[in-house]
Design an enzyme around this catalytic site. Structure first.
Site, PDB file in Angstrom:
ATOM      1  N   ASP A  54       0.853  -1.187   0.000  1.00  0.00           N
ATOM      2  CA  ASP A  54       0.000   0.000   0.000  1.00  0.00           C
ATOM      3  C   ASP A  54       0.891   1.240   0.000  1.00  0.00           C
ATOM      4  O   ASP A  54       1.882   1.304   0.744  1.00  0.00           O
ATOM      5  CB  ASP A  54      -0.907  -0.004   1.237  1.00  0.00           C
ATOM      6  N   ILE A  55       0.554   2.235  -0.856  1.00  0.00           N
ATOM      7  CA  ILE A  55       1.332   3.472  -0.921  1.00  0.00           C
ATOM      8  C   ILE A  55       0.978   4.335   0.282  1.00  0.00           C
ATOM      9  O   ILE A  55      -0.204   4.617   0.533  1.00  0.00           O
ATOM     10  CB  ILE A  55       1.047   4.243  -2.225  1.00  0.00           C
ATOM     11  N   ASN A  67      -2.747  12.790  -4.212  1.00  0.00           N
ATOM     12  CA  ASN A  67      -3.837  13.247  -5.076  1.00  0.00           C
ATOM     13  C   ASN A  67      -4.285  14.657  -4.713  1.00  0.00           C
ATOM     14  O   ASN A  67      -4.549  15.489  -5.598  1.00  0.00           O
ATOM     15  CB  ASN A  67      -5.028  12.287  -4.987  1.00  0.00           C
ATOM     16  N   HIS A 110      -5.042  14.183  -9.586  1.00  0.00           N
ATOM     17  CA  HIS A 110      -5.211  12.765  -9.892  1.00  0.00           C
ATOM     18  C   HIS A 110      -4.349  12.306 -11.061  1.00  0.00           C
ATOM     19  O   HIS A 110      -3.974  11.133 -11.142  1.00  0.00           O
ATOM     20  CB  HIS A 110      -6.692  12.464 -10.164  1.00  0.00           C
ATOM     21  N   ASP A 124      -2.045   9.166 -10.869  1.00  0.00           N
ATOM     22  CA  ASP A 124      -2.003   8.030 -11.805  1.00  0.00           C
ATOM     23  C   ASP A 124      -0.568   7.723 -12.232  1.00  0.00           C
ATOM     24  O   ASP A 124      -0.177   6.558 -12.387  1.00  0.00           O
ATOM     25  CB  ASP A 124      -2.862   8.322 -13.029  1.00  0.00           C
ATOM     26  N   GLU A 134      -4.796   2.264  -4.468  1.00  0.00           N
ATOM     27  CA  GLU A 134      -3.356   2.369  -4.321  1.00  0.00           C
ATOM     28  C   GLU A 134      -2.752   1.121  -3.700  1.00  0.00           C
ATOM     29  O   GLU A 134      -1.605   1.129  -3.248  1.00  0.00           O
ATOM     30  CB  GLU A 134      -2.986   3.593  -3.466  1.00  0.00           C
ATOM     31  N   LYS A 144       6.332 -16.965  -6.746  1.00  0.00           N
ATOM     32  CA  LYS A 144       6.250 -18.413  -6.906  1.00  0.00           C
ATOM     33  C   LYS A 144       7.479 -19.102  -6.322  1.00  0.00           C
ATOM     34  O   LYS A 144       8.594 -18.615  -6.428  1.00  0.00           O
ATOM     35  CB  LYS A 144       6.128 -18.737  -8.395  1.00  0.00           C
ATOM     36  N   ARG A 171      12.855 -14.811   1.460  1.00  0.00           N
ATOM     37  CA  ARG A 171      13.089 -14.233   0.131  1.00  0.00           C
ATOM     38  C   ARG A 171      12.023 -13.205  -0.224  1.00  0.00           C
ATOM     39  O   ARG A 171      12.307 -12.175  -0.836  1.00  0.00           O
ATOM     40  CB  ARG A 171      13.116 -15.339  -0.911  1.00  0.00           C
TER      41      ARG A 171
END
Length: 524
Positions: free
Chosen positions: A400-401, A408, A413, A417, A443, A450, A456
């Site tokens: 999450d930012i 914004n 905006h 983006d 955001e 995988k 890691r």
């Protein structure tokens, strides 16, 4: 997901550098070859000149010695006819020979002085000569040139003598002409003109290697047999070679042997005199070559540009085409005379057209997020379900930012983006081809890693977080993220459990001050 290729060195710069390097190396090789050829030529010229000069001086010395001995023979003939040489007569004869001898002595077969000139030379009529050289003159009873020796007067002398024989062939003594080596003498008079402004000079050694003439009088009488040239010339050889003298200085020496006296004559030039003409040669070559060098450099740059320009255009277009779909009609038509470029251009067109079709189909099937180009929530759900069903171990990183609403509100905006796309590019860059980067919503992003354990996955999240903190985002400042990590199967065997665990860890990162990574606890 997108695969990013690191940009390398442009081909145009490489070819231009190659052309410049080839030209400079060619020029350097030419100058080096010219310098080497001229160095050899100058060395040979000085060696030949000094050898010829030494031979000429040896010939002049031989003629001089013949003249000196003939003059002494004339005095000996007069002395043989006279019972007693008149002192004035000898003075007159000496005056005629002052250019050859520093003094003349007439002695009988017991080496007793009968006459001498000039009169103040340290011996008087009636004195008996005691030097080994006078003894040898009497013993040999023939023309004789002595080695250098110290007379009773302290002078360093060479004795040139001829026998006195009467009409009946009876030996009566000898006439000796002395050469004072440390004073003005016949050798210094003959050789003093052979000094040059470039440091060249002539010296003479007798058969034992002792100097009997040298421009520096302090060297007269010293033995220089350690010099290789001296050893050769006193052994009867003539020739030339480069040599270091007894002081370690480098010379180009020519040498000649004078057999009558067994003297060696050496004419030599300091080796460094060839440096000045070689420096002038290099300067002239650079001055003459500079216009041609500039012309060739310009021509090389133009040719390199002609070769590389179509490839550069193709590379730029290919780079842009990896970012978004390009209609087939927008693919540039590369015109080039080179077969390889034409073939490559045609192959790129075909590949891009095929890629456009594949990407269109993929987006319809997988549902790529249009804003960021990452996989969307549907792709995330499908991949996670497949991996769980097949028991493929993986880790889930939820991201999450931090303070994105402030971005914004402060920048708008559109900038917001750009920040989302910026984060997406970095996520794709640090992840591997087997991983799935996705936009979860707003955001919030994530990475399915995988075949990965918690350690890691945490390293991957921290690497992304640290890179963001030191890099300017589209806002002009760095941004930070918070991350939470869970793993299959240690934190659950369903997608819902794994998402919940990762969200809890993410929330913990936020609570602990943001800009950090938290791994979900086991058994919680």
């Amino acid at each position: 997901m997108k695969h990013f290729i690191k940009k390398g060195i442009p081909l145009r710069s490489t070819i231009s550098l190659l052309v410049i390097t080839a030209i400079l190396l060619t020029m350097l090789t030419s100058i080096t070859s010219a310098v080497q050829v001229n160095r050899t030529s100058l060395t040979d010229n000085y060696l030949n000149k000094n050898e010829s000069y030494a031979k000429k001086l040896a010939s002049n010395t031989d003629e001089l010695l013949i003249t000196m001995q003939n003059n002494l023979k004339a005095i000996a003939s007069i002395s043989a006819r006279e019972d007693k040489m008149d002192a004035q007569m000898l003075d007159d004869l000496f005056l005629e020979n002052t250019q050859y001898f520093n003094s003349i002595v007439i002695a009988d077969n017991d080496r007793v002085v009968k006459a001498r000139s000039p009169r103040k030379i340290g011996v008087s009529p009636g004195d008996r000569l005691t030097s080994e050289q006078s003894k040898m003159a009497v013993e040999q009873k023939k023309p004789f040139i002595s080695e250098p020796y110290r007379a009773t007067t302290g002078r360093l002398i060479i004795l040139v003598s001829v026998p006195i024989v009467d009409r009946n062939g009876e030996y009566k003594g000898f006439v000796g002409g002395s050469i004072y080596l440390e004073e003005k003498n016949v050798l210094s008079t003959m050789l003093k003109e052979h000094f040059f402004g470039d440091g060249s000079y002539v010296y003479v050694v007798e058969k034992n290697g002792n100097l009997i003439f040298h421009p520096d009088k302090n060297w007269i009488g010293k033995n220089v047999m350690a010099n290789e040239v001296v050893r050769k010339v006193v052994s009867g050889q003539s020739g030339s070679q480069r040599v270091k003298n007894t002081q370690g200085k480098d010379f180009l020496a020519g040498f000649a042997y004078e057999p009558r006296s067994s003297w060696g004559i050496v004419s030599q030039t300091p080796y460094q005199v060839i440096d000045k003409p070689l420096s002038h040669l290099v300067a002239r070559m650079l001055l003459v070559s500079l216009p041609f060098l500039l012309l060739i450099l310009l021509l090389g740059w133009w040719i390199a540009n002609r070769i590389v320009k179509p490839l550069h255009t193709l590379a730029q277009f290919s780079d842009a085409a990896t970012q978004k779909l390009v209609p087939a009609e927008h693919i540039p038509d590369i015109q080039s005379y080179y077969y390889e470029v034409r073939l490559l251009s045609q192959s790129v067109k075909i590949a891009l057209q095929s890629m456009n079709q594949d990407l269109t189909h993929l987006r319809n099937e997988v549902k790529i997020d249009e804003l960021t180009g990452l996989a969307n929530r549907r792709a995330f759900d499908d991949v996670m379900a497949t991996w769980i069903e097949n028991n493929v171990p993986f880790a889930l990183i939820m991201i999450d930012i931090d303070h994105f609403k402030l971005v914004n509100d402060s920048f708008g905006h559109m900038v917001g983006d750009e920040v989302l796309r910026y984060l997406s590019r970095l996520m794709s860059l640090i992840s591997s081809e087997d991983d799935l980067c996705f936009r979860y919503g707003g955001e919030e992003f994530g990475i399915l890693v995988k075949h990965c354990g918690l350690g890691r996955a945490k390293d991957l999240a921290d690497r992304l977080r640290e890179q963001l903190s030191i890099t300017k985002s589209p806002t002009g400042h760095s941004i930070t993220i918070s991350a939470g990590i869970s793993a299959f199967p240690v934190h659950g065997r369903s997608a819902q459990q794994l998402i919940m665990k990762a969200d809890e860890a993410l929330y913990q990162s936020k609570e602990n001050g943001r800009n950090r990574t938290t791994v979900s606890k086991l058994g919680g």
